[in-house]
Each structure stands twice: as C-alpha cells, then as structure tokens.
Design a protein around this motif. Sequence first.
Motif, short mmCIF file in Angstrom:
data_model
loop_
_atom_site.label_atom_id
_atom_site.label_comp_id
_atom_site.label_asym_id
_atom_site.label_seq_id
_atom_site.Cartn_x
_atom_site.Cartn_y
_atom_site.Cartn_z
N UNK A 23 0.84 -1.21 0.00
CA UNK A 23 0.00 0.00 0.00
C UNK A 23 0.87 1.26 0.00
N UNK A 24 1.95 1.24 0.78
CA UNK A 24 2.85 2.39 0.78
C UNK A 24 3.45 2.62 -0.62
N UNK A 25 3.81 1.54 -1.30
CA UNK A 25 4.33 1.67 -2.66
C UNK A 25 3.25 2.24 -3.59
N UNK A 26 2.02 1.72 -3.48
CA UNK A 26 0.94 2.20 -4.34
C UNK A 26 0.73 3.71 -4.16
N UNK A 27 0.71 4.15 -2.91
CA UNK A 27 0.49 5.58 -2.66
C UNK A 27 1.61 6.43 -3.27
N UNK A 28 2.84 5.95 -3.18
CA UNK A 28 3.95 6.69 -3.77
C UNK A 28 3.92 6.64 -5.29
N UNK A 29 3.55 5.50 -5.86
CA UNK A 29 3.45 5.40 -7.32
C UNK A 29 2.40 6.38 -7.83
N UNK A 30 1.29 6.52 -7.10
CA UNK A 30 0.25 7.48 -7.49
C UNK A 30 0.78 8.90 -7.50
N UNK A 31 1.60 9.22 -6.50
CA UNK A 31 2.17 10.57 -6.41
C UNK A 31 3.21 10.80 -7.50
N UNK A 32 3.99 9.77 -7.81
CA UNK A 32 5.03 9.91 -8.83
C UNK A 32 4.41 10.20 -10.20
N UNK A 33 3.34 9.48 -10.51
CA UNK A 33 2.62 9.75 -11.74
C UNK A 33 3.27 9.24 -13.02
N UNK A 34 4.47 8.65 -12.93
CA UNK A 34 5.14 8.19 -14.15
C UNK A 34 5.18 6.67 -14.24
N UNK A 46 -8.69 -5.16 3.97
CA UNK A 46 -7.39 -4.72 4.47
C UNK A 46 -7.45 -3.27 4.94
N UNK A 47 -7.02 -3.05 6.17
CA UNK A 47 -7.11 -1.73 6.80
C UNK A 47 -6.34 -0.67 6.01
N UNK A 48 -5.14 -1.00 5.58
CA UNK A 48 -4.29 -0.01 4.90
C UNK A 48 -4.84 0.32 3.51
N UNK A 49 -5.34 -0.68 2.82
CA UNK A 49 -5.86 -0.46 1.46
C UNK A 49 -7.11 0.40 1.49
N UNK A 50 -7.99 0.13 2.44
CA UNK A 50 -9.24 0.90 2.56
C UNK A 50 -8.94 2.38 2.81
N UNK A 51 -7.86 2.65 3.53
CA UNK A 51 -7.51 4.03 3.88
C UNK A 51 -6.44 4.63 2.99
N UNK A 52 -6.20 4.04 1.83
CA UNK A 52 -5.15 4.51 0.94
C UNK A 52 -5.73 5.22 -0.27
N UNK A 53 -4.84 5.64 -1.16
CA UNK A 53 -5.27 6.27 -2.41
C UNK A 53 -5.86 5.26 -3.38
N UNK A 54 -5.80 3.97 -3.02
CA UNK A 54 -6.31 2.89 -3.88
C UNK A 54 -7.73 2.49 -3.51
N UNK A 55 -8.48 3.37 -2.87
CA UNK A 55 -9.83 3.04 -2.41
C UNK A 55 -10.67 2.48 -3.55
N UNK A 56 -11.41 1.42 -3.23
CA UNK A 56 -12.33 0.81 -4.19
C UNK A 56 -13.68 0.58 -3.51
N UNK A 57 -14.57 -0.04 -4.23
CA UNK A 57 -15.83 -0.45 -3.63
C UNK A 57 -15.61 -1.76 -2.90
N UNK A 58 -15.88 -1.78 -1.62
CA UNK A 58 -15.63 -2.97 -0.83
C UNK A 58 -16.94 -3.52 -0.25
#
Length: 367
Positions: A23-34, A46-58
Amino acid sequence: MKVLFDHQIFTTQTFGGVSRYFVELFDQFNKMGDLDFELSALYSINHYLINSSMKKEFIPPVQFKGKKLLLSWINHAYSVRQLHNQQFDLFHPTYYDPYFYNKLKGKRFVLTVHDMTQELFPDLVPVNDETSQRKKYLVDRAERIIAVSENTKKDLIEIWGINKDRIDVVYHGNSMVISNLNTKIPGIPEKYLLYVGSRHRYKNFFRFIRAITPFLKIHPEINLVCAGGGTFSKSELTLLHVLEIRDQVLQFNFDDSSLPLLYKNAMMFIFPSLYEGFGIPILEAFACECPIACSNNSCLPEIASDAAVYFDPFDEDAISWAVQELFYKASLREDLIKRGSERLSYFSWVKAAQETKNVYDKCIEGY
C-alpha cells in the motif's frame, strides 16, 4: 510501462507488514505519476488499502459464514482474468502463491522476499504449510528479486544459492504517523520498558524475560509493557508467575494512534529477536524518539547502525547489561535518540518507490 499487482495479500491480511508495504508503494506510485499500475483485487477488508489512495468499492464490514472464502474466490478469478487479458508489461505478485506463473504467457515478474524466517526456523512451520516451497519455486523463476535488506539478500544466496546479480535490495520506509505525542494512554504505567509485536519462539521472548527479571525486581516501580502479540499464553503466564514478576509485565493491544505514544513515553524499546527480515519497529522507535536496545544479529545492525545498544540475543547477561546500560545512562539515551533521528532520514517510502521502479525498468530492459 504498466505493472499488474495481484490480490493475494489483500485477500488474507487485514493488518500486517506485507500488505502495508504494498500500500505504501501504491500511494507513492500514485504521487510519482510516471508509472501505470493496477491492483487486481476487487474486494478487500485490508485496513491499509481501505484508507489509501487505492480506495475501491468494498463489501460492507459485516461478517457472514464463508466471507473470507468468497472474497478469495472472487479476487482470484479477477486476477486470473487480468492475467489472461495481458494488458500489462510486468507482474508483481503480493505473496508466494504461484497460481499465476503458467498464465503469464512470456511476461516477466518481480518477486519481493520479505524474510527467510520459515527457512531458518522450519520447526515453527506447520507440517502442511507450503509457503516455503512456493517461495522457492517463484524465487527460481522471477526475472528479478527484491530483498528488503542486505541480510535477506545474503540469506537468499546462502540458503538457496540464488545468483546475487538477480537480487536488488530496497529498504522499507517509515509508516509511523506522529501526532499528539505529549498525551498519555490511560492504563499505561508511568515508567516502563517496551516490547512490541508477536512473541513467537524466534522472537526470543522467554529468554528476554528471564534476562530482565533481576532488573525488574531491583526496580519494582518499572514495568514491562508488551504491545500487541495477543494476550499472554498459558506458558507465558506460568513463566511470569514462577519468576514472580507477573504484576510488572503487562500486555496491551494497540492501534495506529496509540502505538506512537507507547514508543514516545517508554524509557526504551527492546528488540531481542533472533531473526528479522527488516525490522520495522526500529524505524518506528526512531520516529518516536525512543532509545533502542536490540539484538546484534540478522538485519538489525544493518538498519539501526550506530543508533542502538546491541546485545547477543542468546546471552541473558548481555541482554541484562544492555537494558541497564540504557537505564542508568541518560546521556546515552539522549545520544541514541539523536542518532536515531538522523538514521531515520535514510529510509523513506519515496526512496523505496523510486528504487522499486528502477527494478521494474531493469526487468523491462532485460538486465
């Protein structure tokens, strides 16, 4: 370049270091944008995924019989469909199930190895557990392997004979959120030593307890707080009663908001583990300005460097000495806090994400 991540760890973990890592990698990849990437998990608790930039319908957080099995089946089917679609350049599984390997159709994959605990402590593994065999299968076939420390890389080479040129070391960052550290947690004693996490055999908890018993008896005003790891087992309670320190050793569960306070208000954090793949609690203690005494083996000296007091985890006298060294020397505690803050700057998820992307680039370019 598009990287596909699968569902594995997000189907099985609500909390845990491996899911937090991704999840930490995903959030940084989103910020990097490349970097274009996709997570093939439709549903997760998953607690971290639900509270990350990768939010989906759960699926709503209600429990029903067979829920975990249902989530696993749906996510697995979706991952397989994404693999068949072939709309990606590189695959990065989130754990060691090799279900995907025969579906890659020539596409390459990267594997992260977090530790070699099961291989070094096989007696702790259930007889029917196939994790180690699955890990070995994937390690042998991955285009590149990400190891979370130089020590984990060394273990891969020594245990399985993996070519060192296939392994890239990418350190974790610090995930500890620091806020309101001047408050205190109700029920936590004024003066205490801190132990964090599970107390499985390789964590060396029993030897650690025996080592600090004389110190606790000399200082009845000092407690040992064990954060997390579940309530004390029958054998742990028996040991504490036999040693006559039951009233001084406490166990508390914690959440993301209370753990920083436990570190910050502790006299010291003690990490007596016989083995770690990385040692996230070291970074957490650094972030909360808590001095550290820890084992001198596996990756711990690599991560803590000169910002900890070290001891031989097999030697009870050495553990006792380290605790007393930190307790009686305020200047040493202050020095370690300063060094820890400086050392922490070496680890970040921004850096980890960029170095992980560099590994992906190597895979695509074929070296």
